[in-house]
Design a protein around this motif. Structure first.
Motif, PDB file in Angstrom:
ATOM      1  N   ARG A 127       0.855  -1.187   0.000  1.00 31.53           N
ATOM      2  CA  ARG A 127       0.000   0.000   0.000  1.00 31.53           C
ATOM      3  C   ARG A 127       0.889   1.234   0.000  1.00 31.53           C
ATOM      4  N   PRO A 128       0.609   2.218  -0.866  1.00 32.93           N
ATOM      5  CA  PRO A 128       1.407   3.435  -0.840  1.00 32.93           C
ATOM      6  C   PRO A 128       1.149   4.207   0.449  1.00 32.93           C
ATOM      7  N   ILE A 129       2.171   4.817   0.978  1.00 35.29           N
ATOM      8  CA  ILE A 129       2.048   5.617   2.185  1.00 35.29           C
ATOM      9  C   ILE A 129       2.838   6.907   1.978  1.00 35.29           C
ATOM     10  N   VAL A 130       2.249   8.019   2.391  1.00 36.00           N
ATOM     11  CA  VAL A 130       2.936   9.313   2.309  1.00 36.00           C
ATOM     12  C   VAL A 130       2.912   9.939   3.688  1.00 36.00           C
ATOM     13  N   GLU A 131       3.882  10.784   3.945  1.00 31.85           N
ATOM     14  CA  GLU A 131       3.965  11.506   5.207  1.00 31.85           C
ATOM     15  C   GLU A 131       3.474  12.929   4.968  1.00 31.85           C
ATOM     16  N   THR A 132       2.472  13.358   5.732  1.00 29.13           N
ATOM     17  CA  THR A 132       1.970  14.727   5.637  1.00 29.13           C
ATOM     18  C   THR A 132       2.363  15.474   6.909  1.00 29.13           C
ATOM     19  N   ASP A 133       2.109  16.764   6.943  1.00 30.71           N
ATOM     20  CA  ASP A 133       2.437  17.522   8.155  1.00 30.71           C
ATOM     21  C   ASP A 133       1.492  17.188   9.305  1.00 30.71           C
ATOM     22  N   ARG A 134       0.428  16.410   9.065  1.00 32.24           N
ATOM     23  CA  ARG A 134      -0.508  15.997  10.109  1.00 32.24           C
ATOM     24  C   ARG A 134      -0.284  14.560  10.546  1.00 32.24           C
ATOM     25  N   GLY A 135       0.423  13.765   9.743  1.00 35.54           N
ATOM     26  CA  GLY A 135       0.686  12.371  10.055  1.00 35.54           C
ATOM     27  C   GLY A 135       0.713  11.552   8.775  1.00 35.54           C
ATOM     28  N   PRO A 136       1.049  10.256   8.887  1.00 35.95           N
ATOM     29  CA  PRO A 136       1.130   9.397   7.706  1.00 35.95           C
ATOM     30  C   PRO A 136      -0.257   9.061   7.148  1.00 35.95           C
ATOM     31  N   VAL A 137      -0.315   8.832   5.827  1.00 39.36           N
ATOM     32  CA  VAL A 137      -1.570   8.506   5.138  1.00 39.36           C
ATOM     33  C   VAL A 137      -1.343   7.299   4.244  1.00 39.36           C
ATOM     34  N   TRP A 138      -2.212   6.290   4.391  1.00 42.71           N
ATOM     35  CA  TRP A 138      -2.199   5.103   3.530  1.00 42.71           C
ATOM     36  C   TRP A 138      -3.135   5.306   2.365  1.00 42.71           C
ATOM     37  N   GLY A 139      -2.759   4.826   1.222  1.00 47.25           N
ATOM     38  CA  GLY A 139      -3.629   4.853   0.052  1.00 47.25           C
ATOM     39  C   GLY A 139      -3.785   3.460  -0.506  1.00 47.25           C
ATOM     40  N   LEU A 140      -3.993   3.376  -1.809  1.00 47.37           N
ATOM     41  CA  LEU A 140      -4.076   2.094  -2.489  1.00 47.37           C
ATOM     42  C   LEU A 140      -3.634   2.284  -3.929  1.00 47.37           C
ATOM     43  N   HIS A 141      -3.422   1.189  -4.612  1.00 46.54           N
ATOM     44  CA  HIS A 141      -3.049   1.226  -6.017  1.00 46.54           C
ATOM     45  C   HIS A 141      -4.292   1.027  -6.870  1.00 46.54           C
ATOM     46  N   GLU A 142      -4.506   1.926  -7.849  1.00 48.96           N
ATOM     47  CA  GLU A 142      -5.579   1.768  -8.823  1.00 48.96           C
ATOM     48  C   GLU A 142      -5.017   2.107 -10.195  1.00 48.96           C
ATOM     49  N   HIS A 143      -5.108   1.170 -11.105  1.00 46.67           N
ATOM     50  CA  HIS A 143      -4.658   1.383 -12.482  1.00 46.67           C
ATOM     51  C   HIS A 143      -3.202   1.855 -12.540  1.00 46.67           C
ATOM     52  N   GLY A 144      -2.376   1.283 -11.669  1.00 46.95           N
ATOM     53  CA  GLY A 144      -0.959   1.605 -11.671  1.00 46.95           C
ATOM     54  C   GLY A 144      -0.597   2.906 -10.984  1.00 46.95           C
TER      55      GLY A 144
END
Length: 81
Positions: A6-23
Motif C-alpha cells: 500500500r502506498p504511504i505518504v507523510e503529511t504535516d498531520r501524520g502518515p496517510v495510507w492509500g491504495l493502487h488503482e490502475h498503476g
C-alpha cells in the motif's frame, strides 16, 4: 515499493495510507480541515488535529444522510398554485 504494497505518504498531520488503482497511488478522503463543530462553527476552516498512526485513505468517507424529500418526509411540502 512493489505493486502489492500500500502506498504511504507523510503529511504535516501524520502518515496517510492509500491504495493502487490502475498503476497509480490513490489517496481518498484525506482530512483537510477540522470538523466545523462547537467553537469552530461559522469560523474559517482550521487544520485537522494531528494523528499518530497511518490515516486509511483507501476509500471515500461515508456521506452524510440526505434529507428525505418523498411523501414520508417530515419536512413541510410546498403548495404549488
Amino acid at each position: 515499493m512493489t505493486q502489492g504494497e500500500r502506498p504511504i505518504v507523510e503529511t504535516d498531520r501524520g502518515p496517510v495510507w492509500g491504495l493502487h488503482e490502475h498503476g497509480l497511488g490513490v489517496f481518498k478522503a484525506i482530512l483537510y480541515a477540522a470538523p466545523p463543530t462547537g467553537r469552530r462553527r461559522w469560523q474559517p476552516p482550521q487544520p485537522p488535529d494531528l494523528w499518530t498512526g497511518p490515516l486509511d485513505a483507501s476509500e471515500f468517507a461515508r456521506r452524510h444522510r440526505k434529507l428525505r424529500t418523498n411523501s414520508n418526509s417530515t419536512l413541510p411540502r410546498a403548495k404549488i398554485v
